[in-house]
Structure formats: C-alpha cells, structure tokens
Design a protein around this motif. Structure first.
Motif, PDB file in Angstrom:
ATOM      1  N   CYS A 192      42.648  52.367   0.184  1.00 24.70           N
ATOM      2  CA  CYS A 192      42.719  51.111   0.943  1.00 24.70           C
ATOM      3  C   CYS A 192      43.669  50.129   0.269  1.00 24.70           C
ATOM      4  O   CYS A 192      44.129  50.345  -0.844  1.00 24.70           O
ATOM      5  CB  CYS A 192      41.327  50.476   1.028  1.00 24.70           C
ATOM      6  N   PHE A 193      43.944  49.045   0.984  1.00 26.43           N
ATOM      7  CA  PHE A 193      44.572  47.863   0.402  1.00 26.43           C
ATOM      8  C   PHE A 193      43.501  46.776   0.419  1.00 26.43           C
ATOM      9  O   PHE A 193      42.934  46.490   1.468  1.00 26.43           O
ATOM     10  CB  PHE A 193      45.767  47.391   1.216  1.00 26.43           C
ATOM     11  N   VAL A 194      43.236  46.162  -0.733  1.00 24.17           N
ATOM     12  CA  VAL A 194      42.173  45.162  -0.826  1.00 24.17           C
ATOM     13  C   VAL A 194      42.754  43.855  -1.358  1.00 24.17           C
ATOM     14  O   VAL A 194      43.470  43.848  -2.353  1.00 24.17           O
ATOM     15  CB  VAL A 194      41.033  45.637  -1.750  1.00 24.17           C
ATOM     16  N   SER A 195      42.437  42.754  -0.704  1.00 23.26           N
ATOM     17  CA  SER A 195      42.793  41.430  -1.210  1.00 23.26           C
ATOM     18  C   SER A 195      41.531  40.597  -1.334  1.00 23.26           C
ATOM     19  O   SER A 195      40.597  40.757  -0.544  1.00 23.26           O
ATOM     20  CB  SER A 195      43.788  40.733  -0.285  1.00 23.26           C
ATOM     21  N   ARG A 196      41.517  39.724  -2.327  1.00 23.56           N
ATOM     22  CA  ARG A 196      40.389  38.789  -2.453  1.00 23.56           C
ATOM     23  C   ARG A 196      40.799  37.503  -1.740  1.00 23.56           C
ATOM     24  O   ARG A 196      41.390  36.586  -2.326  1.00 23.56           O
ATOM     25  CB  ARG A 196      40.030  38.527  -3.913  1.00 23.56           C
ATOM     26  N   SER A 197      40.530  37.477  -0.465  1.00 25.27           N
ATOM     27  CA  SER A 197      40.945  36.361   0.383  1.00 25.27           C
ATOM     28  C   SER A 197      40.166  36.435   1.687  1.00 25.27           C
ATOM     29  O   SER A 197      39.328  37.315   1.861  1.00 25.27           O
ATOM     30  CB  SER A 197      42.454  36.431   0.655  1.00 25.27           C
ATOM     31  N   GLY A 198      40.446  35.532   2.599  1.00 23.62           N
ATOM     32  CA  GLY A 198      39.758  35.533   3.878  1.00 23.62           C
ATOM     33  C   GLY A 198      39.975  34.228   4.611  1.00 23.62           C
ATOM     34  O   GLY A 198      40.832  33.419   4.233  1.00 23.62           O
ATOM     35  N   TYR A 199      39.165  34.010   5.639  1.00 23.73           N
ATOM     36  CA  TYR A 199      39.445  32.913   6.570  1.00 23.73           C
ATOM     37  C   TYR A 199      38.219  32.061   6.822  1.00 23.73           C
ATOM     38  O   TYR A 199      38.098  31.439   7.865  1.00 23.73           O
ATOM     39  CB  TYR A 199      39.948  33.527   7.882  1.00 23.73           C
ATOM     40  N   THR A 200      37.301  32.024   5.859  1.00 30.76           N
ATOM     41  CA  THR A 200      36.042  31.312   6.065  1.00 30.76           C
ATOM     42  C   THR A 200      35.808  30.189   5.064  1.00 30.76           C
ATOM     43  O   THR A 200      34.900  29.384   5.245  1.00 30.76           O
ATOM     44  CB  THR A 200      34.849  32.285   5.947  1.00 30.76           C
ATOM     45  N   GLY A 201      36.609  30.138   3.999  1.00 31.10           N
ATOM     46  CA  GLY A 201      36.344  29.213   2.901  1.00 31.10           C
ATOM     47  C   GLY A 201      35.406  29.790   1.875  1.00 31.10           C
ATOM     48  O   GLY A 201      35.209  29.217   0.803  1.00 31.10           O
ATOM     49  N   GLU A 202      34.813  30.952   2.182  1.00 32.99           N
ATOM     50  CA  GLU A 202      33.919  31.636   1.244  1.00 32.99           C
ATOM     51  C   GLU A 202      34.700  32.627   0.385  1.00 32.99           C
ATOM     52  O   GLU A 202      35.789  33.081   0.760  1.00 32.99           O
ATOM     53  CB  GLU A 202      32.833  32.382   2.006  1.00 32.99           C
TER      54      GLU A 202
END
Length: 382
Positions: A192-202
């Motif tokens: 996989c490709f994994v990033s520590r990020s997202g779109y929730t503020g969490e």
C-alpha cells in the motif's frame, strides 16, 4: 437516448458492495454512487470519529504518479512547481505537502496532496476535478514527465484517536509515523501507500490499496469494534468543524490562495525574494496579495442562535442594509460543538475575529460573528 442514459450512469468504487452490505444510504456524488450515511446515522458517525475511529471510502478521488523522464524526483518536483505556488523541491522523501493548481488569474483549479516517494511524486486530487487535472498535467508537463493515472487503486481514510491502534494491528510502522509522513508500506498482506493525514482534523491515515484488495482491507479494519463506516454526511460536518476547504464550495477558480486564507501553504522560497519565486500560474496576482493583502478573505462564522446558516446565504453588515458584502460557502450544525458553524467570504476590512455580520435565512437576518478556525482543535501527531 441510450447515449444520454449512459452519461448518467454512476460509477462505483471497489467498496460499493461493502457499502450496500453495511446498509449504506447511497447518493450521487462527483459522478459516483457513494454512501451519505450508514445505519448509525450522521450524528453518531461524526461523534464516533472524534472519540474512536471512522473508516471513509475516498476511492472516487484521483491518484496520479508523476515521474520525471530523467529519472530524478527533483526534476519532477521542479516541473510540478510550474503549476503550483508551493515548494515541491523541499518535500523530503516519504513526506507530503498540501498544494493548489492555479490558473493565470490566480484562481484555484483544484487543491491536492503531493508526496515524495523517493523516485517519483504521488498526487491525490479531487474527484470532480481529476479528469481535468490529469489533462492539465499532460498538457503542461508531458515534455519532461510521465503522468500515470493509478486507476487500479482504491483509497481508504481511517480517522480518529484510535486510528493508530486499529491500523497498527496490520502495519507495525504506523506508530512511528508523524503528520504528513507518506510512502509505500506493507499493510497486512498488501503493498500500500500510507500517509498520516486526512480531512477531519483528527489524527489518522489515508491508505492507497490495490483495488482488488480494498474490500478485504476495509472489512479487516471494520472488524475492530473501535471502527465504524462513515458516510459523506459526517465527512462534511467533520471537515467543516476542522475549518478545511471543500473545493467547488469554499475555493474555486474565482478565489486565490490568499483570499482562501491558504497563504500558510506557500513557502518563502516561492514568494518574492525567494529562490524560485514567481514561476507558477497567476504568480503576479498571488504574490501581490501576499505582500499587500487580498480584498476579501475566507473566514469562520459562528451563529449567535441555534439555526444553521448554510451555503449560499448572503451576508450583510447589519440587520437592515440592502448591500450584500459576502456569502456563506459552507455551513451546518457542528455535532462536536453542539452549535451551528459556517465559513464564507467577507471584505478584508470586516474579516477580523469578533466582527459582527448578519446572514439572510428565509427572509430573516440572523446575527453571526467572525470566528477563528479550526472550530475544533486538530489532533495531528507531529
């Protein structure tokens, strides 16, 4: 008639069957059949993501590999800098950065994430813009780069304070990752490709997985009692509380990064006096706004009552004025705050925190005040 019907056929993601099996309420979104909510409901899904972990299907978004024909990732970064105001050369291997494609007028064509995978760049772009974004890249960068659309991959977001513990059961590397770390990793039995990020503020992760393995991976994550499937409804309320822009609503081709309060994303090296300043579309206008300010600004807005003020509501300086001074671009109820929140544009002179304005909702003027964002403090692991 058949051609017209074919145009209206919604695409599906690799997790479509899983959404149906889990009771997802499906709606059209960016040309895809997507779950707006699951049986738990938007409110519980939102609060569960804030307290535990939520799993989001974001496979409708575009994934693109950008490789320099020279084989040097630095050359791919320099090429991409011809299209975005951000410093891409400085993105270290296994790190990623937020960026925007801009046009010659300084408007935003799309916002995107750019990761350095060591030998190439990995881009994630918005679903509604992905065809245009790929065409834009091919038109402008084909002289020096190979642009590869990664259509055979799904994208899953795992967000919330228990996202790390849930994902660590399948990938021992994730506890060591910091916010905006990104790169290839083995998750369970899958590359996989994994990033520590997202779109929730969490705190959380985004996982790009081969499409044929997406359902198995999502099912394995959902077997954890801390993880619930989350639909578009809660995704929108979460990102609104986090003060994050939604392309086509809060930012678009009529807004510059400075007007959109995104100047934090433009590094010194790309500004006036920087080592590589000005070599991007709309640079003259954007750099001038960075130095002198923009005529209007995206701001947070808090209602003084309980009624939500939603997208499209006009804004006024007082309760009687006939002159509209701004517009709400996103708005709704913030479950974590138990109060309505909105974002919108106001003249720079009225954009200071605490400034009173009025929104017109169903013929009534409702009082609001400009508020700092995020409305809910983020919990990124830095």
């Amino acid at each position: 008639m058949l051609a017209r019907e074919a145009e209206n056929i919604l695409q599906t993601t690799p997790l479509h069957a899983l959404h149906l099996a889990r009771g997802g309420k499906m709606v059209p979104f960016a040309g895809y059949d997507m779950p707006v909510q699951f049986p738990a409901g938007v409110l519980r899904e939102h609060l569960h993501t804030r307290s535990h972990a939520g799993l989001f299907d974001v496979s409708h978004m575009g994934q693109i590999a950008l490789r320099a024909k020279s084989g040097r990732v630095e050359d791919a970064a320099l090429a991409l800098e011809r299209l975005v105001p951000q410093d891409i050369v400085a993105v270290a291997p296994r790190r990623q950065r937020y960026a925007q494609f801009t046009n010659e007028a300084g408007g935003i064509l799309d916002d995107l994430m750019v990761a350095n995978f060591g030998d190439h760049l990995f881009l994630v772009v918005n679903a509604a813009c992905k065809i245009a974004d790929e065409a834009h890249l091919r038109e402008r960068l084909s002289d020096s780069c190979i642009i590869e659309r990664l259509a055979d991959r799904a994208l899953i977001a795992l967000q919330g304070p228990r996202a790390e513990s849930a994902l660590a059961k399948f990938c021992a590397d994730v506890p060591a990752m910091k916010f905006m770390d990104a790169g290839p990793r083995r998750v369970g039995n899958f590359d996989c490709f994994v990033s520590r990020s997202g779109y929730t503020g969490e705190d959380g992760f985004e996982i790009s997985v081969p499409a044929e393995h997406a359902e198995a991976m999502a099912t394995a994550l959902l077997d954890n009692g801390d993880v619930l499937p989350i639909g578009l409804g809660a995704r929108d309320s979460l990102r609104l509380e986090a003060g994050l822009c939604l392309y086509g609503h809060d930012i678009d081709t009529t807004t510059t990064p400075v007007e959109g309060a995104l100047e934090w994303s433009i590094q010194k090296s790309r500004r006036n006096g920087g080592a590589r300043a000005g070599n991007f579309p709309g640079a003259a206008k954007i750099l001038a706004q960075l130095e002198k300010g923009a005529p209007r600004r995206r701001v947070g807005l808090k209602a003084e009552g309980r009624a939500p003020v939603r997208e499209g509501a006009p804004l006024f300086a007082d309760s009687t004025s006939s002159e509209q001074i701004g517009t709400v671009t996103s708005g709704g109820f913030g479950p974590s705050l138990n109060a309505p929140v909105s974002m919108g544009y106001l003249p720079a002179a009225r954009a200071a925190v605490g400034t009173a304005v009025f929104a017109e909702v169903r013929g009534q003027r409702l009082p609001l005040r400009v508020a700092s964002t995020p409305f809910v403090q983020n919990t990124y692991k830095r």
